[in-house]
Design a protein around this motif. Structure first.
Motif, PDB file in Angstrom:
ATOM      1  N   VAL A  55      56.977 116.582  28.930  1.00 32.46           N
ATOM      2  CA  VAL A  55      57.549 117.779  29.547  1.00 32.46           C
ATOM      3  C   VAL A  55      58.163 118.691  28.494  1.00 32.46           C
ATOM      4  CG1 VAL A  55      59.294 118.637  31.158  1.00 32.46           C
ATOM      5  CG2 VAL A  55      57.924 116.640  31.760  1.00 32.46           C
ATOM      6  N   ARG A  56      58.879 118.101  27.547  1.00 29.79           N
ATOM      7  CA  ARG A  56      59.487 118.927  26.484  1.00 29.79           C
ATOM      8  C   ARG A  56      58.411 119.655  25.695  1.00 29.79           C
ATOM      9  NH1 ARG A  56      63.205 114.525  25.933  1.00 29.79           N
ATOM     10  NH2 ARG A  56      61.871 113.586  24.334  1.00 29.79           N
ATOM     11  N   SER A  57      57.306 118.980  25.404  1.00 31.20           N
ATOM     12  CA  SER A  57      56.232 119.604  24.644  1.00 31.20           C
ATOM     13  C   SER A  57      55.576 120.724  25.439  1.00 31.20           C
ATOM     14  CB  SER A  57      55.192 118.550  24.252  1.00 31.20           C
ATOM     15  OG  SER A  57      54.124 119.130  23.536  1.00 31.20           O
ATOM     16  N   LEU A  58      55.297 120.487  26.723  1.00 35.04           N
ATOM     17  CA  LEU A  58      54.716 121.522  27.561  1.00 35.04           C
ATOM     18  C   LEU A  58      55.656 122.711  27.696  1.00 35.04           C
ATOM     19  CD1 LEU A  58      53.132 119.316  30.365  1.00 35.04           C
ATOM     20  CD2 LEU A  58      51.880 120.763  28.754  1.00 35.04           C
ATOM     21  N   ASP A  59      56.924 122.432  27.887  1.00 34.46           N
ATOM     22  CA  ASP A  59      57.923 123.496  28.020  1.00 34.46           C
ATOM     23  C   ASP A  59      57.893 124.405  26.789  1.00 34.46           C
ATOM     24  OD1 ASP A  59      60.774 124.157  29.539  1.00 34.46           O
ATOM     25  OD2 ASP A  59      60.897 124.444  27.371  1.00 34.46           O
ATOM     26  N   ASP A 116      46.139 125.957  33.018  1.00 36.61           N
ATOM     27  CA  ASP A 116      45.168 124.939  33.427  1.00 36.61           C
ATOM     28  C   ASP A 116      44.819 124.123  32.192  1.00 36.61           C
ATOM     29  OD1 ASP A 116      45.270 125.948  35.950  1.00 36.61           O
ATOM     30  OD2 ASP A 116      43.327 126.945  35.887  1.00 36.61           O
ATOM     31  N   LEU A 117      45.145 122.844  32.244  1.00 39.73           N
ATOM     32  CA  LEU A 117      45.013 121.986  31.077  1.00 39.73           C
ATOM     33  C   LEU A 117      44.215 120.730  31.403  1.00 39.73           C
ATOM     34  CD1 LEU A 117      48.570 122.617  31.153  1.00 39.73           C
ATOM     35  CD2 LEU A 117      47.859 122.575  28.778  1.00 39.73           C
ATOM     36  N   LEU A 118      43.614 120.184  30.376  1.00 47.94           N
ATOM     37  CA  LEU A 118      43.002 118.864  30.435  1.00 47.94           C
ATOM     38  C   LEU A 118      43.646 118.008  29.363  1.00 47.94           C
ATOM     39  CD1 LEU A 118      39.229 119.877  30.689  1.00 47.94           C
ATOM     40  CD2 LEU A 118      40.743 119.269  32.573  1.00 47.94           C
ATOM     41  N   ARG A 119      43.814 116.728  29.673  1.00 44.20           N
ATOM     42  CA  ARG A 119      44.230 115.793  28.632  1.00 44.20           C
ATOM     43  C   ARG A 119      42.989 115.257  27.938  1.00 44.20           C
ATOM     44  NH1 ARG A 119      48.415 112.396  31.459  1.00 44.20           N
ATOM     45  NH2 ARG A 119      50.406 112.715  30.428  1.00 44.20           N
ATOM     46  N   HIS A 175      62.569 129.387  33.991  1.00 45.01           N
ATOM     47  CA  HIS A 175      63.141 128.035  33.905  1.00 45.01           C
ATOM     48  C   HIS A 175      62.397 127.172  32.884  1.00 45.01           C
ATOM     49  CE1 HIS A 175      65.049 128.112  38.220  1.00 45.01           C
ATOM     50  NE2 HIS A 175      65.734 128.799  37.334  1.00 45.01           N
ATOM     51  N   GLY A 176      61.385 127.720  32.231  1.00 46.04           N
ATOM     52  CA  GLY A 176      60.550 126.905  31.359  1.00 46.04           C
ATOM     53  C   GLY A 176      59.557 126.119  32.194  1.00 46.04           C
ATOM     54  N   TYR A 177      59.377 124.826  31.863  1.00 48.36           N
ATOM     55  CA  TYR A 177      58.502 123.982  32.671  1.00 48.36           C
ATOM     56  C   TYR A 177      58.966 124.037  34.120  1.00 48.36           C
ATOM     57  CZ  TYR A 177      56.555 119.799  34.822  1.00 48.36           C
ATOM     58  OH  TYR A 177      55.915 118.932  35.684  1.00 48.36           O
ATOM     59  N   SER A 178      58.051 124.378  35.027  1.00 47.12           N
ATOM     60  CA  SER A 178      58.442 124.636  36.416  1.00 47.12           C
ATOM     61  C   SER A 178      57.569 123.910  37.425  1.00 47.12           C
ATOM     62  CB  SER A 178      58.423 126.145  36.696  1.00 47.12           C
ATOM     63  OG  SER A 178      59.384 126.812  35.897  1.00 47.12           O
ATOM     64  N   GLY A 179      57.182 122.684  37.084  1.00 43.94           N
ATOM     65  CA  GLY A 179      56.419 121.875  38.021  1.00 43.94           C
ATOM     66  C   GLY A 179      54.937 121.894  37.721  1.00 43.94           C
ATOM     67  N   GLY A 212      47.500 121.584  36.491  1.00 42.10           N
ATOM     68  CA  GLY A 212      48.017 122.936  36.627  1.00 42.10           C
ATOM     69  C   GLY A 212      49.519 122.903  36.404  1.00 42.10           C
ATOM     70  N   VAL A 213      49.995 123.518  35.332  1.00 47.37           N
ATOM     71  CA  VAL A 213      51.410 123.435  34.941  1.00 47.37           C
ATOM     72  C   VAL A 213      52.022 124.829  34.991  1.00 47.37           C
ATOM     73  CG1 VAL A 213      53.037 122.788  33.131  1.00 47.37           C
ATOM     74  CG2 VAL A 213      50.952 121.433  33.479  1.00 47.37           C
ATOM     75  N   PHE A 214      53.100 124.972  35.749  1.00 49.71           N
ATOM     76  CA  PHE A 214      53.769 126.257  35.935  1.00 49.71           C
ATOM     77  C   PHE A 214      54.828 126.481  34.856  1.00 49.71           C
ATOM     78  CE2 PHE A 214      52.120 125.013  40.042  1.00 49.71           C
ATOM     79  CZ  PHE A 214      51.558 126.181  40.520  1.00 49.71           C
TER      80      PHE A 214
END
Length: 461
Positions: free
Chosen positions: A56-60, A115-118, A420-424, A414-416
């Motif tokens: 989450v910190r990295s995505l944020d 929109d991301l893929l791991r 607020h930064g990372y938002s779900g 799908g990461v919002f």
């Protein structure tokens, strides 16, 4: 399945531990999912996906940096003129003019869904949707349904897991972008697909309920129900000064009818009588050509070292579909020859497309069909991009037909991201299928996402 071994984090492995038995699957037929099913109309994964705190910190951090880079492209490339950028991206004159008339001073307010893929355990971004029309933002309703399941709730409490409501983050961004002290309601504006369905707002039911539960007074309308006279904007006869748009800039097709429908909104915003969220210029940054601009080595001087590192790590090779020479891994290649030789590792997609429409994945078709799709895209006159394939990692879910079996599924995330930064986030995937991009149909499942890192807007459980 193309990847034999699922790639899962520790929380996921703990949840799927065979010692948990049948508690590894949530009964999604439970009445707690009633509003979710009514909203979604598609199958639901029988467990959440999980993110660890460092993920989450990295995505944020990464998505915040990338969104700032994309939204600053008018300043970096076009002397701060979003209309000029719209024309450079191939948008029509009505769209460019609308972007110019609705320009908002100051830095853009963060808003988007990546929109991301791991791939081998690290996230790669394939698209960044940067408009207020962000599908899936109601996903917190599914998270609440999941927590009605006692074994899952106990697991979440033990692991200190929670979720973020994307709608709360989106409305926080709107409050910054469109501040008002008028107390007037928010008009949630759609573009009618046809006269017969113009006043059908059923698809907005859950979103409007969530707004009400968050304390926002809002009502739906379509753009033809806006009227602007004497410096006052009304929607269905009610005065408004803030508009939440659920349609995209592409609706301004250049046709007279579209121009007339948009006129009251554009006039009111240009006069300062109302504010629209998100600004029409926001749609520019989600156009896939922008990923090509920032990942193209010829524009690397536009990025500082931190930005360049994030782009290199997060964004796969992406280029406009234009025949000629281009760069690939530090060397110059002929794009036509590269398309032929690397078909199984490439896909083409409309630059301004959405929902997987118009995509051709080279590994899903033969050489003749691939060549035909490329030729048709080039003939269409519409902008397309070619992008390096990102091969998704799989995660395991309890098999719907055999509760004692775990079946792998490739996931799209799908990461919002908001103020607020990372938002779900949510996940989509098609069980028992090879990598596909038609996630809106073909039996795709949808799941919510829980994470360990508390943050703004997080629901603690």
């Amino acid at each position: 399945m193309e990847r034999g071994t699922p790639v899962e984090n520790r929380i996921t492995r703990d949840f799927l531990d065979e010692g948990r038995g049948r508690s590894r699957a949530v009964d999604t037929a439970d009445p707690a999912f009633g509003r979710t099913h009514a909203w979604l109309g598609r199958p639901i994964f029988n467990r959440p996906a999980f993110l660890q705190s460092e993920e989450v910190r990295s995505l944020d951090r990464d998505l915040g940096i990338l969104l700032r880079v994309l939204s600053s492209l008018p300043e970096r490339l076009h002397d701060g003129d979003p209309g000029r950028m719209a024309r450079a991206l191939g948008l029509n004159e009505d769209q460019a003019e609308a972007v110019t008339r609705c320009a908002v001073p100051g830095p853009p307010v963060p808003l988007g869904r990546a929109d991301l893929l791991r791939e081998r355990g690290r996230f790669r971004l394939v698209e960044f949707n940067t408009t207020s029309s962000l599908g899936g933002c109601e996903i917190a309703e599914m998270s609440r349904g999941m927590l009605a399941d006692r074994p899952l709730a106990a697991f979440a409490e033990k692991q200190d897991l929670g979720y973020v409501d994307p709608v709360a983050g989106i409305m926080a961004s709107m409050a910054v972008s469109c501040p008002t002290g008028s107390g007037l309601p928010v008009a949630v504006v759609k573009w009618p697909n046809s006269p017969e369905t113009a006043e059908d707002f059923g698809h907005l039911d859950l979103f409007l309920r969530q707004l009400a539960e968050l304390g926002h007074e809002a009502f739906p309308c379509h753009i033809g129900q806006l009227d602007y006279r004497g410096g006052v904007l009304t929607a269905r006869g009610r005065r408004v000064d803030r508009l939440f748009r659920t349609f995209q800039l592409s609706r301004l097709t250049g046709a007279t009818e579209a121009r007339e429908l948009a006129a009251p909104l554009l006039d009111a915003v240009a006069d300062g009588a109302a504010a629209v969220f998100a600004p029409l210029s926001a749609d520019l940054y989600g156009i896939k050509d922008c990923l090509g601009l920032i990942s193209d080595g010829t524009h690397q001087d536009l990025l500082d070292p931190v930005e360049a590192e994030v782009v290199d790590r997060l964004v796969p090779w992406t280029r406009p579909l234009r025949l000629g020479r281009t760069t690939r891994e530090g060397r110059t290649v002929d794009l036509a020859a590269h398309l032929r030789s690397e078909r199984e590792h490439l896909l083409i997609k409309p630059s301004a497309g959405f929902a997987g429409q118009g995509i051709t994945a080279g590994w899903m078709v033969g050489p003749e069909e691939w060549d035909r799709s490329v030729a048709e895209a080039l003939r269409s006159g519409a902008p397309y991009v070619v992008q390096q394939r990102v091969t998704a990692d799989a995660e395991r879910f309890v098999d719907a037909d055999d509760p004692d079996t775990l079946a792998p599924c490739l996931l799209n995330w799908g990461v919002f991201h908001t103020v607020h930064g990372y938002s779900g986030a949510f996940v989509k995937g098609i069980p028992h299928a090879e990598q596909d991009f038609r996630f809106l149909g073909d039996g795709s499942h949808v799941g919510c996402v829980f994470h360990r890192l508390p943050g703004p807007g997080t629901q603690e459980h």
